[in-house]
Scaffold this active site. Structure first.
Site, PDB file in Angstrom:
ATOM      1  NE  ARG A 261      50.729   4.161 -22.924  1.00 36.95           N
ATOM      2  CZ  ARG A 261      50.133   3.641 -22.095  1.00 36.95           C
ATOM      3  NH1 ARG A 261      49.534   3.402 -21.076  1.00 36.95           N
ATOM      4  NH2 ARG A 261      50.142   2.409 -23.153  1.00 36.95           N
TER       5      ARG A 261
ATOM      6  CE  LYS B 184      58.291  -3.306 -26.769  1.00 31.82           C
ATOM      7  NZ  LYS B 184      57.448  -3.635 -25.930  1.00 31.82           N
TER       8      LYS B 184
HETATM    9  N1  BES Z   1      55.482  -0.838 -28.960  1.00 28.65           N
HETATM   10  C1  BES Z   1      54.753  -1.330 -27.251  1.00 28.65           C
HETATM   11  C2  BES Z   1      53.562  -1.789 -28.610  1.00 28.65           C
HETATM   12  C3  BES Z   1      53.872  -2.924 -29.408  1.00 28.65           C
HETATM   13  C4  BES Z   1      53.405  -4.002 -29.153  1.00 28.65           C
HETATM   14  C5  BES Z   1      53.379  -2.882 -30.705  1.00 28.65           C
HETATM   15  C6  BES Z   1      53.060  -5.277 -30.112  1.00 28.65           C
HETATM   16  C7  BES Z   1      53.185  -3.559 -31.993  1.00 28.65           C
HETATM   17  C8  BES Z   1      53.057  -5.180 -31.157  1.00 28.65           C
HETATM   18  C9  BES Z   1      54.711   0.238 -27.292  1.00 28.65           C
HETATM   19  O1  BES Z   1      55.413   0.264 -26.180  1.00 28.65           O
HETATM   20  C10 BES Z   1      54.141  -0.743 -25.605  1.00 28.65           C
HETATM   21  O2  BES Z   1      55.287  -1.859 -25.313  1.00 28.65           O
HETATM   22  N2  BES Z   1      52.864  -1.020 -24.512  1.00 28.65           N
HETATM   23  C11 BES Z   1      52.847  -2.034 -23.433  1.00 28.65           C
HETATM   24  C12 BES Z   1      51.975  -1.337 -22.591  1.00 28.65           C
HETATM   25  C13 BES Z   1      52.100  -1.311 -21.632  1.00 28.65           C
HETATM   26  C14 BES Z   1      53.522  -1.127 -20.817  1.00 28.65           C
HETATM   27  C15 BES Z   1      51.140  -0.569 -20.159  1.00 28.65           C
HETATM   28  C16 BES Z   1      52.274  -2.497 -24.249  1.00 28.65           C
HETATM   29  O3  BES Z   1      51.366  -3.277 -25.034  1.00 28.65           O
HETATM   30  O4  BES Z   1      52.810  -3.761 -23.198  1.00 28.65           O
HETATM   31 ZN    ZN Z   2      57.014   0.004 -25.903  1.00 26.62          ZN
END
Ligand code: BES
Ligand code: ZN
Ligand code: ZN
Length: 481
Positions: free
Chosen positions: A330, A256
């Site tokens: 997921r 991230k």
């Molecule tokens: N834990 C995150 C989602 C999230 C983002 C929760 C902000 C709370 C606040 C999840 O694991 C994630 O990183 N999702 C990605 C998915 C993408 C890579 C398809 C996202 O939402 O950017």
């Molecule tokens: Zn994630």
């Protein structure tokens, strides 16, 4: 916060008093003089939700106006929000106790107000050398509720506190193993069955998603299964509650960027929520057979971390092409859902997960992004209950076209689609593993953790969804028929 039920006469109170004022009729009982009543009327006319404080040095009388003509769910939510404001006012002058009474209100409205007070009185103090001031004692007019009813609510609110505490803890002090053993301790106290699978067992179960996400971490994963099975259970097959337990989400090798990582300690809120719901049901002896399935691990870009292009074989044999390691939730949920189907043949699966940033972008922090497959009836009920308790769910479409977006060239599925409809494709990915079992997906990314105070929630974990699912369990016989 301690609640003490008492017989009260509002006019004769020594100390701080909160008076809930639902309609004009209630006026005659207000401990105010004529001028003050006139002033109150003016303020109420300008804003039906006004909170008006009258000095009775060294104390105050807080008149909380609310409009009892509003739909029940709205006036109750307004009362929760007002309670949050009053708690803030009381904290500002470091008050220790207050009396709550009122007129022109129904018991549910009193409960909503007390709920708002309790939820607003929380703060995460564990690492503070000088903790925030908290309101300690609330004397409640006993004409509104019984001790038993109060106790049942207190047990529920206590679970919300526990959930918030877990979610607020940073990963350095709360990893998968520690969370699992804390769950086990509580389960033992409550007579809830708790099975904990360690890394070796998870590997031999062939939970390819959970194993992969854990590969870059030095901490072991855990897969926790809680089972609450009362003799009085009204359901023949269990209800399965699956919760995302990513103890920390760095994104993995698709790490991230800068400030997107902060607050990802909250990525286990789904697991914390589902455990809390099951424990609340056990606390209050709800007649529903429930299993909670909680895959726990952090996600790190360590030495042997899983990578984009990897192909995983999940618990049910489905193969998954990893496109982005940050779509990790997921992967661990898929194993847990498939395991729920195979091991428990549940009549309904509900999952809760901080799954997608796209859910927050779609509906902000005002509700849960929800989807269902083969579960129209329980979903309709959940939606109604969501409006009642004001932990609302917004249904997203689950059209078959979205399935195409997660088809892979090299495997059965890929773990994310394009930039579009990210919340839905994540839900579709999970729905694949529920197969024909009725399935409801709750994406709580927008509500599990607030980055600034909102209503009766402080900055940090909210416990949002616990009241929703608990209320759903209370009316569960309606779906079950
Ligand atoms: N834990 C995150 C989602 C999230 C983002 C929760 C902000 C709370 C606040 C999840 O694991 C994630 O990183 N999702 C990605 C998915 C993408 C890579 C398809 C996202 O939402 O950017
Ligand atoms: Zn994630
Ligand atoms: Zn995540």
């Amino acid at each position: 916060m301690q609640f003490i039920l008492q017989q009260l006469c509002p006019k004769e109170q020594e100390g701080n008093v909160i008076f809930l004022y639902g309609d004009e009729v209630a006026e005659r009982n207000l401990p105010l003089n004529k001028k003050e009543v006139e002033y109150l009327k003016v303020r109420r006319a300008a804003d039906a939700k006004a909170i008006v404080a009258f000095d009775r040095l060294p104390y105050k009388i807080y008149v909380v106006n609310f409009d009892s003509e509003q739909p029940a769910n709205v006036s109750q939510e307004n009362l929760r929000r007002s309670a949050g404001k009053v708690v803030e006012m009381l904290a500002a002058t470091k008050e220790e106790s207050v009396v709550v009474t009122g007129e022109g209100l129904i018991p549910e409205e009193m409960v909503a107000f007390l709920e708002g007070m309790e939820l607003a009185n929380y703060s995460f103090d564990r690492y503070k050398n000088s903790p925030k001031h908290h309101l300690l004692t609330v004397f409640v007019d006993d004409t509104f509720l019984s001790q038993e009813e109060l106790n049942r609510n207190l047990r529920l609110w206590n679970r919300i506190y526990w959930c918030r505490e877990w979610v607020n803890l940073p990963v350095a002090d709360f990893n998968a193993e520690e969370f699992a053993s804390e769950l086990e301790d509580i389960a033992n106290d409550l007579g809830v069955k708790c099975s904990i699978f360690d890394k070796k067992q998870i590997e031999s179960l062939r939970m390819g998603g959970l194993v992969a996400v854990n590969k870059g971490s030095v901490d072991e994963p855990r897969f926790v299964v809680l089972e609450y099975k009362p003799d009085s259970a009204i359901n023949a097959q269990p209800l399965a509650l699956v919760g995302k337990g990513v103890m920390y989400d760095t994104g993995g090798l698709n790490i991230k960027p800068d400030d997107y990582m902060q607050e990802m300690k909250s990525d286990m809120a789904g697991a914390a929520t589902m455990a809390s719901v099951l424990f609340a049901a056990a606390d209050n002896n709800l007649p529903v057979h429930i299993v909670a399935l909680l895959p726990l691990t952090d996600s790190r870009p360590g030495f042997n971390a899983y990578a984009a292009d990897d192909v995983l074989t999940m618990y049910d044999g489905t193969t998954v092409e990893v496109v982005n390691t940050d779509a990790e939730g997921r992967l661990i949920l898929a194993d847990a859902i498939a395991y729920a189907v195979a091991a428990y043949n549940p009549e309904l699966i509900i999952d809760a997960a901080t799954l997608t940033g796209a859910a927050v972008r779609a509906i902000s922090t005002f509700g849960i992004a929800a989807m269902q497959q083969h579960a129209e009836n329980p979903f309709s009920l959940l939606k109604i209950i969501g409006n009642q308790v004001y932990e609302r769910i917004a249904e997203f479409p689950f059209w078959p076209e979205y399935d195409k977006m997660i088809e892979s060239d090299v495997a059965d599925l890929k773990n994310c689609g394009s930039a579009q409809a990210g919340t839905i494709t994540a839900g579709k990915f999970l729905a694949h593993f529920a197969k024909s079992t009725p399935y409801i997906h709750l994406d709580i990314a927008g509500v599990a953790y607030f980055t600034k105070p909102q209503d009766y929630f402080c900055h940090g974990a909210s416990g949002y969804g616990i009241r929703l699912l608990y209320a759903f369990l209370q009316t569960y016989d309606m779906v079950n028929g």
